[in-house]
Design a protein around this motif. Structure first.
Motif, short mmCIF file in Angstrom:
data_model
loop_
_atom_site.label_atom_id
_atom_site.label_comp_id
_atom_site.label_asym_id
_atom_site.label_seq_id
_atom_site.Cartn_x
_atom_site.Cartn_y
_atom_site.Cartn_z
N PRO A 82 9.72 2.04 12.13
CA PRO A 82 10.05 1.83 10.91
C PRO A 82 8.84 1.05 10.37
O PRO A 82 8.16 0.17 11.06
N PRO A 83 8.62 1.09 9.04
CA PRO A 83 7.45 0.20 8.38
C PRO A 83 7.72 -0.93 8.38
O PRO A 83 8.77 -1.43 8.18
N ALA A 84 6.51 -1.91 8.71
CA ALA A 84 6.56 -3.25 8.35
C ALA A 84 6.14 -3.74 6.97
O ALA A 84 6.75 -4.79 6.68
N THR A 85 5.64 -2.96 6.46
CA THR A 85 5.02 -3.23 5.12
C THR A 85 5.36 -1.98 3.94
O THR A 85 5.46 -0.83 4.70
N GLU A 111 17.53 3.33 14.61
CA GLU A 111 16.57 2.22 14.25
C GLU A 111 15.67 2.31 13.01
O GLU A 111 14.75 1.64 13.31
N ASP A 112 16.11 3.12 12.25
CA ASP A 112 15.28 3.37 11.02
C ASP A 112 13.87 3.85 11.30
O ASP A 112 12.76 3.95 10.27
N THR A 156 -2.67 -3.96 9.24
CA THR A 156 -2.61 -4.03 10.95
C THR A 156 -2.74 -2.84 11.48
O THR A 156 -3.40 -2.89 12.83
N PHE A 157 -2.73 -1.91 11.10
CA PHE A 157 -3.16 -0.57 11.70
C PHE A 157 -4.58 0.01 11.26
O PHE A 157 -5.03 -0.26 10.10
N ARG A 158 -5.43 0.12 12.26
CA ARG A 158 -6.69 0.30 12.18
C ARG A 158 -7.40 1.77 12.68
O ARG A 158 -8.29 2.04 12.54
#
Length: 159
Positions: A82-85, A111-112, A156-158
């Motif tokens: 699930p997305p954090a942002t 869990e989305d 946060t994802f690179r």
């Protein structure tokens, strides 16, 4: 290919056993010959289920689950957590992607988490349809994973 499905009765166990045989032979061939397939495994005894682990480029490894149901073969792939942002923006992005997809779609599951799911009639299961499905899933994951993670994990994802 099996005979056309009788809508008055579901496929027999014998019909489903034939479908299982097609999938088992195809999965073994994929594991032996397809460099993207890391492993092809059968589910628990008594289940009509397989797991194919694939090596990707944008997503290192992902799994395609195949499940023979009463009338359909369902495939699903865990696409991302699930997305954090930017959840609304991510879901709008994926919904827009769904518009162009054929025979599969993005879906919110347990869990989305985000999945790629699809299904087709067991009568249509043959090596060609399985190849088409696997190639389609691979393409959807490869073309969409990095952008989706950048939206859902901005900062946060690179990848």
């Amino acid at each position: 290919m099996m005979h056309p499905m009788n809508v008055d009765r579901p496929p027999s166990n014998q019909d489903l056993d034939r479908v299982e045989g097609v999938i088992a032979r195809w999965a073994a061939t994929q594991e032996a010959e397809n460099p993207a397939v890391v492993a092809a495994e059968r589910g628990e005894p008594g289940q009509r289920r397989w797991y194919l682990r694939l090596r990707g480029e944008s997503r290192d490894v992902f799994t395609v689950w195949l499940t023979v149901r009463q009338r359909t073969l369902r495939h699903e792939t865990y696409f991302m957590p699930p997305p954090a942002t930017n959840a609304q923006r991510l879901y709008a992005h994926l919904l827009g992607r769904n518009h162009a997809l054929r025979s599969m779609r993005f879906s919110i599951g347990d869990e989305d988490a985000v999945f790629v799911v699809g299904e087709f009639a067991v009568d249509d299961v043959d090596e060609t349809s399985l190849d088409r499905m696997l190639g389609g899933v691979y393409q959807v994951v490869e073309q969409n994973f990095t952008a989706a993670m950048r939206i859902g994990y901005e900062g946060t994802f690179r990848g």
